[in-house]
Design a protein around this motif. Structure first.
Motif, mmCIF file in Angstrom:
data_model
loop_
_atom_site.group_PDB
_atom_site.id
_atom_site.type_symbol
_atom_site.label_atom_id
_atom_site.label_comp_id
_atom_site.label_asym_id
_atom_site.label_seq_id
_atom_site.Cartn_x
_atom_site.Cartn_y
_atom_site.Cartn_z
ATOM 1 N N ALA A 195 0.850 -1.178 0.000
ATOM 2 C CA ALA A 195 0.000 0.000 0.000
ATOM 3 C C ALA A 195 0.889 1.231 0.000
ATOM 4 C CB ALA A 195 -0.897 0.011 1.236
ATOM 5 N N ASP A 196 0.303 2.354 -0.355
ATOM 6 C CA ASP A 196 1.056 3.601 -0.276
ATOM 7 C C ASP A 196 1.128 4.021 1.192
ATOM 8 O OD1 ASP A 196 2.445 5.759 -1.039
ATOM 9 O OD2 ASP A 196 0.844 6.741 -2.154
ATOM 10 N N LEU A 197 2.011 4.969 1.477
ATOM 11 C CA LEU A 197 2.058 5.501 2.840
ATOM 12 C C LEU A 197 0.783 6.284 3.100
ATOM 13 C CD1 LEU A 197 5.753 6.718 2.847
ATOM 14 C CD2 LEU A 197 4.824 4.759 4.050
ATOM 15 N N PRO A 198 0.200 6.172 4.292
ATOM 16 C CA PRO A 198 -1.047 6.883 4.542
ATOM 17 C C PRO A 198 -0.853 8.392 4.552
ATOM 18 C CG PRO A 198 -0.328 5.667 6.486
ATOM 19 C CD PRO A 198 0.636 5.359 5.413
ATOM 20 N N ARG A 199 -1.937 9.114 4.393
ATOM 21 C CA ARG A 199 -1.876 10.575 4.366
ATOM 22 C C ARG A 199 -1.367 11.087 5.714
ATOM 23 N NH1 ARG A 199 -7.382 12.761 2.764
ATOM 24 N NH2 ARG A 199 -7.059 11.361 1.015
#
Lengths: 401, 176
Positions: A174-178
């Motif tokens: 997953a991408d890094l969270p906001r």
């Protein structure tokens, strides 16, 4: 022939003690897991040390022959469980090498952030546990206080605190969270001044220096001959770091990052930061130097993470799509080593063209680092054995696989 | 030294003890006959242009199709490979050596295939060879202390062989 007690040979014979076999472990707290060491001692002096390993053998390589590469990622976590992210990275890269997969730029920077944060967390445990080995408890708490914050960040990114399975062939799950980058930057800003505390607690502590300086001296030739790597190799003054000297597929992650390898060159370490001076008692290649290299690498990793955060937020594109779970691998074989916190972690992947590897092999850095123990401990005192083994910073999960 | 020139110089020096090579592979490798292995390794380590001073890894790879139905169609003859990954901390280059062995010496099951030990060239080989012996079942002739390293001393069989079968019981512990 009559003998007299004042004959010096007789007196010497009388005080010589029998050799004794002392068993240390496998549950000894200072053996970092389940390591058993058999010491042959003459009084307090150790004449021979023999490590017995295998207590944590979980057949990881055999399991790797029955799972697809992505399914094996969780098993790599459990090898070096203090640096799971770096293990994921090593296996991901070798799978990508075989697939000839080009990673998007953003994913590369994401990996640098994660891998270097993993290195900081791992070196913090190494430092704290080393304090424990030498009989001081507080540095351990200081180290774990900061490590918790890194684990919190990792938990936010992937949901796990120890066995992440985050980096995966093809990129990350997953991408890094906001908002993660800001939190990470805030952590680094808070963490950087804390390192001075560690130096005060251990690096420059007179007792610590007495216990480590000049103990377990490993020459550069021996270190290379035994296949030592990572801080153990660099602590002996060998200028070798795979982040600079490794294969292009790995070093391209660090392309354009300015960093100097932490190694003593011409009698001094890199001076880009304000590090405490090397004490007079310390000899290149001793326990103190191995510890010191780790401490300096923490500072270096902070710089690398900062640069990576900049580049990651500027990069376009995505964080990389993970490959399919049952992705077919091309026929062939690939070997790749990465610079994990404990040294060069290598993975060897042989494929027969199916989606399950024919052979999955893990070359463990701690395995080679530990093999040098018997050489280092010859002639030392029993109390120095934990100091020497601790300075190698081994993780048994990785040695036994 | 590039791959082709290295191969040529090795072939010139060691003749038929260099038995094959694959320079197109992802990690180019050179195949060495078991009887020439130690000499080749000594040369690779000490030659001033090569300086392969670090032995990174020794792996045993078993090529055998345990399923008799698939065995006829298997793309390889059953054999055992011992793979040596070398690198140089001075020259920063890498090399892969391979030694091909029969699965069993003289095709007698239980007779481990033999390859000379390189523990005298690189000390890393000491533990790595013990591991390959333990898990893949290769006898390293001339090894100073060849015994099991990861498995218990009384373990039977070589787990990383493809036709290995899990024991049903080990000291009262159920295996399956």
């Amino acid at each position: 022939m009559a003998t007299h007690l004042d004959d010096p040979r007789i007196v010497e014979f009388d005080v010589r003690t029998d050799e004794m076999l002392v068993n240390m472990g496998p549950q000894h707290p200072s053996t970092h897991g389940v390591l058993r060491v058999v010491l042959r001692t003459d009084g307090e002096v150790v004449s021979e040390v023999e490590p017995h390993i295998g207590y944590l053998h979980r057949c990881a390589e055999k399991i790797g022959e029955n799972l697809t590469p992505r399914q094996w990622i969780p098993y790599t976590d459990r090898m070096d469980y203090l640096a799971g992210m770096n293990m994921n990275l090593g296996w991901s890269l070798v799978v990508e090498k075989l697939l000839n997969y080009q990673l998007p730029e953003k994913a590369r920077h994401l990996r640098v952030i994660i891998a270097e944060m993993g290195r900081i967390a791992s070196h913090l445990v190494g430092m704290g546990a080393y304090g424990l080995d030498l009989g001081t408890f507080s540095p351990f708490l200081y180290a774990f206080r900061e490590r918790e914050k890194i684990l919190d960040l990792f938990e936010e990114a992937c949901g796990a605190r120890l066995t992440y399975s985050y980096l995966t062939p093809g990129g990350a799950t997953a991408d890094l969270p906001r908002g993660w980058l800001q939190k990470c930057e805030a952590f680094l800003a808070q963490f950087e001044p804390v390192i001075a505390e560690y130096h005060a607690l251990l690096t420059t502590n007179a007792i610590f220096v007495q216990r480590t300086a000049g103990i377990g001296v490993l020459s550069a030739e021996k270190a290379i001959d035994y296949g030592c790597s990572g801080p153990v190799l660099r602590g002996s003054g060998v200028d070798h770091d795979l982040r600079r000297d490794g294969e292009a597929r790995y070093t391209e992650m660090y392309d354009g990052y300015a960093f100097e390898i932490i190694v003593e060159k011409n009698g001094s370490y890199p001076k880009d930061h304000d590090y405490p001076a090397v004490p007079r008692e310390a000899v290149l290649g001793d326990c103190w130097h191995r510890f010191y290299v780790r401490m300096l690498e923490v500072v270096q990793s902070i710089d690398l993470v900062r640069t990576a955060i900049d580049r990651y937020s500027q990069a376009t594109g995505d964080w990389g799509t993970p490959i399919k779970l049952t992705q077919k691998l091309p026929k062939g074989e690939a070997y790749l080593e990465t610079e994990a916190p404990r040294g060069q972690m290598g993975f060897y992947l042989v494929s027969d063209g199916g989606s399950i590897p024919w052979r999955a092999r893990a070359r463990s850095s701690s395995f080679c680092n530990l093999s040098v123990t018997s050489e280092l401990c010859r002639g030392c005192l029993i109390a120095d054995v934990p100091a020497i083994i601790g300075s190698l910073d081994i993780v048994m999960g990785e040695i036994d696989r | 030294m590039s791959g082709p020139t290295l191969l040529q110089s090795l072939q010139k020096r060691f003749g038929d003890r260099i038995t094959g090579a694959s320079l197109e592979a992802l990690d180019p490798w050179i195949e060495v006959a078991p009887e020439g292995l130690v000499e080749v390794c000594q040369y690779l380590k000490h030659d001033p242009n090569l300086r392969f001073d670090m032995l990174n890894c020794i792996s045993g790879v078993d090529y055998c199709e345990p399923d008799p139905k698939k065995a006829a169609k298997a793309p390889f003859q059953p054999h055992m490979e011992v793979v040596y990954h070398l690198s140089s901390t001075v020259k920063k280059h890498t090399l892969v050596l391979k030694v091909m062995l029969p699965r069993w010496q003289d095709d007698v099951p239980g007779n481990l295939p033999e390859v000379p030990s390189v523990a005298g060239v690189w000390r890393t080989a000491d533990w790595h060879e013990r591991e390959v012996y333990d898990l893949s079942g290769v006898n390293f002739v001339g090894h100073p202390d060849l015994r099991r390293i990861l498995c218990p001393e009384d373990w039977v069989g070589y787990p990383l062989r493809k036709d290995y079968e899990m024991p049903l019981e080990y000291h009262g512990i159920r295996g399956r």
